[in-house]
Design an enzyme around this catalytic site. Sequence first.
Site, PDB file in Angstrom:
ATOM      1  CG  HIS A  95      29.748  52.359  50.956  1.00  0.00           C
ATOM      2  ND1 HIS A  95      31.044  51.905  51.010  1.00  0.00           N
ATOM      3  CD2 HIS A  95      29.032  51.386  50.347  1.00  0.00           C
ATOM      4  CE1 HIS A  95      31.108  50.710  50.445  1.00  0.00           C
ATOM      5  NE2 HIS A  95      29.894  50.371  50.036  1.00  0.00           N
ATOM      6  CD  GLU A 148      27.350  47.522  52.080  1.00  0.00           C
ATOM      7  OE1 GLU A 148      26.895  46.989  51.075  1.00  0.00           O
ATOM      8  OE2 GLU A 148      28.212  48.429  52.036  1.00  0.00           O
TER       9      GLU A 148
HETATM   10  P1  PGA Z   1      30.737  44.378  46.883  1.00  0.00           P
HETATM   11  O1  PGA Z   1      30.378  45.838  47.429  1.00  0.00           O
HETATM   12  O2  PGA Z   1      29.436  43.751  46.449  1.00  0.00           O
HETATM   13  O3  PGA Z   1      31.691  44.615  45.786  1.00  0.00           O
HETATM   14  O4  PGA Z   1      31.317  43.634  48.060  1.00  0.00           O
HETATM   15  C1  PGA Z   1      29.267  46.038  48.237  1.00  0.00           C
HETATM   16  C2  PGA Z   1      29.248  47.474  48.668  1.00  0.00           C
HETATM   17  O5  PGA Z   1      30.313  48.076  48.786  1.00  0.00           O
HETATM   18  O6  PGA Z   1      28.212  48.057  48.875  1.00  0.00           O
END
Ligand code: PGA
Length: 222
Positions: A95, A148
């Site tokens: 992540h 992401e």
């Molecule tokens: P968020 O986080 O939905 O708060 O943007 C997504 C993530 O960090 O996986």
Amino acid sequence: MKNLLIVANFKSNLSLNEAQDYLNYFEKAYKDDQAKDIIFCPSYPYLFFFKNRTEKFKKVFIGAQNVSAYKEGPFTGEVNGRQLKDCCSYCIVGHSERRISFSEDKSSISDKLKNLEENNITPILCVSEIDELNVFQEGKQNIIVAYEPLSAVGSGNPSNPKEADDFAALAKKKFGCKVLYGGSVDLGNVANFTSKDNIDGVLVGGESLDPQSFIEIINNAR
Ligand code: PGA
């Protein structure tokens, strides 16, 4: 019809009392009859609690948020794949919050992927750029990728769904993996992502913390 994956990443949130309240609501409101797999990723101390409470649902699964890059041994504070496999079937790896705040790099992420593979836990590998996919090794492709973009995580500013779909198409072509989108997903925008041809689901952070919003995200995904 796609079998969508809807992942709740609780990050470092929820106490035991809050987790109990969350699941009390979820149990009543969730309909277990949709073509969607739900994956709850709570903090380590609550993995078994979530597992035990959701075992009755056939499409609800449990994931960890991290795994050690090391196997068993003198690594105080670490949790390895062999320990995780009894309480979860998925694990988030790489992540951006861990890459940025805990200096995770290609080498540690690749050790974590190995640790999971040896224990039959499916990694959910978070990447923000296509180059970060080069931790894939030949023949080792039982990995779910979560795209992401850094600017979208926790910002309330999601990516453009077309751009996310293009990324997913590229990753799929190269590695044949499932691809999720993550970053400021909410009940209003979830379908813009999940309706795209190459996107297999979403990874939800902030908006998964309220069970009512999370249930609506599940219901609105299509
Ligand atoms: P968020 O986080 O939905 O708060 O943007 C997504 C993530 O960090 O996986």
